[in-house]
Design an enzyme around this catalytic site. Sequence first.
Site, PDB file in Angstrom:
ATOM      1  CG  HIS A  26      38.706  40.418  32.944  1.00  7.86           C
ATOM      2  ND1 HIS A  26      37.561  40.257  33.693  1.00  7.86           N
ATOM      3  CD2 HIS A  26      39.121  39.163  32.655  1.00  7.86           C
ATOM      4  CE1 HIS A  26      37.308  38.960  33.839  1.00  7.86           C
ATOM      5  NE2 HIS A  26      38.248  38.284  33.230  1.00  7.86           N
ATOM      6  CG  ASP A 123      36.416  42.954  35.491  1.00  7.29           C
ATOM      7  OD1 ASP A 123      35.470  42.305  35.016  1.00  7.29           O
ATOM      8  OD2 ASP A 123      37.569  42.917  35.033  1.00  7.29           O
TER       9      ASP A 123
HETATM   10  N1  UDP Z   1      33.407  34.921  35.952  1.00  7.66           N
HETATM   11  C1  UDP Z   1      32.457  35.329  36.767  1.00  7.66           C
HETATM   12  N2  UDP Z   1      32.761  35.565  38.063  1.00  7.66           N
HETATM   13  C2  UDP Z   1      33.995  35.396  38.540  1.00  7.66           C
HETATM   14  C3  UDP Z   1      35.001  34.974  37.693  1.00  7.66           C
HETATM   15  C4  UDP Z   1      34.681  34.744  36.388  1.00  7.66           C
HETATM   16  O1  UDP Z   1      31.311  35.492  36.345  1.00  7.66           O
HETATM   17  O2  UDP Z   1      34.192  35.634  39.716  1.00  7.66           O
HETATM   18  C5  UDP Z   1      33.026  34.617  34.571  1.00  7.66           C
HETATM   19  C6  UDP Z   1      33.174  35.808  33.659  1.00  7.66           C
HETATM   20  O3  UDP Z   1      32.188  35.749  32.688  1.00  7.66           O
HETATM   21  C7  UDP Z   1      34.522  35.564  33.045  1.00  7.66           C
HETATM   22  C8  UDP Z   1      34.448  34.050  32.889  1.00  7.66           C
HETATM   23  O4  UDP Z   1      33.810  33.599  34.068  1.00  7.66           O
HETATM   24  O5  UDP Z   1      34.652  36.276  31.856  1.00  7.66           O
HETATM   25  C9  UDP Z   1      35.750  33.330  32.719  1.00  7.66           C
HETATM   26  O6  UDP Z   1      36.602  33.801  33.686  1.00  7.66           O
HETATM   27  P1  UDP Z   1      38.155  33.702  33.509  1.00  7.66           P
HETATM   28  O7  UDP Z   1      38.728  34.710  34.378  1.00  7.66           O
HETATM   29  O8  UDP Z   1      38.519  32.282  33.645  1.00  7.66           O
HETATM   30  O9  UDP Z   1      38.448  33.984  31.980  1.00  7.66           O
HETATM   31  P2  UDP Z   1      38.737  35.334  31.236  1.00  7.66           P
HETATM   32  O10 UDP Z   1      37.470  36.138  31.269  1.00  7.66           O
HETATM   33  O11 UDP Z   1      39.864  35.988  31.945  1.00  7.66           O
HETATM   34  O12 UDP Z   1      39.090  34.851  29.876  1.00  7.66           O
END
Ligand code: UDP
Length: 468
Positions: A26, A123
């Site tokens: 992120h 975010d």
């Molecule tokens: N995501 C989302 N809403 C949330 C949390 C996650 O849409 O509240 C989506 C978003 O696309 C994110 C993905 O799920 O990139 C995976 O989330 P996670 O935090 O597991 O993985 P990261 O992005 O940190 O690799």
Amino acid sequence: MSVRVATAMQSDQPHIALLPSAGMGHLTPFLRLATLLVRRHCRVTLITTHPTVSLSESRLVSRFLSAFPQVTQLPFHLLPLDPSTANSTDPFYLQFETIRRSAHLLSPLLATLSPPLHALISDVSLISSVIPVAETLHLPNYLLFTSSARMFAFFSYFPTFASKSGDDPATFGDVKIPGLTPIPRSSFPPLLLIPDNLFGKIFREDGCEVNKLNGFLVNTFEGLEAESLETLNGGKVLKGLPSVFPVGPFPPCEFERGDCGDQLKWLDEQPAGSVVYVSFGSRTAMSRDQIREVGDGLIKSGCRFLWVVKDKKVDKEEEEGLDEVVGLELMERMKAKGLVVKKWVDQPQILGHSSVGGFVSHCGWNSVIEAAWHGVPILAWPQIGDQKINAELVEASGLGIWVTSWGWAEEVVVKGDEIGERIREMMGSELLRGQAARIREEARKAFGDGGSVGITFKQLIEEWKASN
Ligand code: UDP
Ligand code: UDP
């Protein structure tokens, strides 16, 4: 330049605040976005949350702030969270929730900024907690979605889909949105199929609120994701959905450069296109059994390889060395053809090295875009979250191949024989190389003079200026 002209130019600069949540996946795109905004003469305030989860995050923020002294840092001290109230053991999700529960503290902090803000970009896991802040301050509210446009279509459509299915994960089928290749149930982030967990709660609460935002920035481009962008902006996902701006590809930046002299030196000694690079991102810890099968698979592939091993989700907790995690005997056998490391590497530089010819990747979105930017074919091996939805796209776009039977992390232990065979297939495919090179051209065209990145930012900046 006269003082009057300089002042007029400054007041013409939109002032944008950026609020990333947690994890390198992120933070990195937020800082790349900040760089692009500074280059386009925006005034940028970076809201930095304290404490961070990983060391890599705090280090990257420091490097960024040293490289861009013109960026204002707004420290945001989080309220402590009692984890027993949050339904998750994942430190990154707990941090999402900590920021959500602290978000009300942002209004007074943002109100004091001078000159006043033109927009806030936050975010994905913070949407519903940031809306009241933006409303109080009458501030245009944008999202930088840190995954693919395909994932964004899924995310925005999910509340409609879930309510049609009676909000019962047991009855969820495939997601079918007109204009979009269906997303099978088997690709859903697994936590959405399990009742009562923090990820699912945040996902649902935020998904319902997207129409209250002013727009969405996605690190993607037409050449990679035309189908999803058309579907989203054509009103097929959600009526009244604000514009989705394809602001990518974000190129890796100078301030991210880490010390990876040893790896680059080793890569320099390998023939062009001969090395497979293997990494599962910043927060995926593989099981020991699977790690050993990967090692075995790399040997069996017969290819040269550069493998980044990760044993713990959070870098601060990494304790054991490679000999313990991979095993002495396997380490010894791998020496002939490979370089194995267990530390943070400079992935963009590695992917950009001419001796790298393939990438075994978990398909975190930043990794996919970095591979596209450098035209490196991917063998997709999604582990958690959005990664299967990204892998579908990697395969459909021609950037890579995906063995769907490998499943999610820890569902099955994929055997070395199979891993080796698929790596050989990727590394030997002339077709894949050509397709990846074509996607690289598209990526460079989008970012280059007259490309979509410039046009899209110009449009956004006009929108922000008009909002004040
Ligand atoms: N995501 C989302 N809403 C949330 C949390 C996650 O849409 O509240 C989506 C978003 O696309 C994110 C993905 O799920 O990139 C995976 O989330 P996670 O935090 O597991 O993985 P990261 O992005 O940190 O690799
Ligand atoms: N990364 C890196 N070195 C590492 C591990 C990861 O530079 O040793 C970078 C990678 O280039 C990418 C980011 O960290 O920019 C990881 O984001 P991604 O979305 O690919 O996956 P995540 O870590 O969120 O699962």
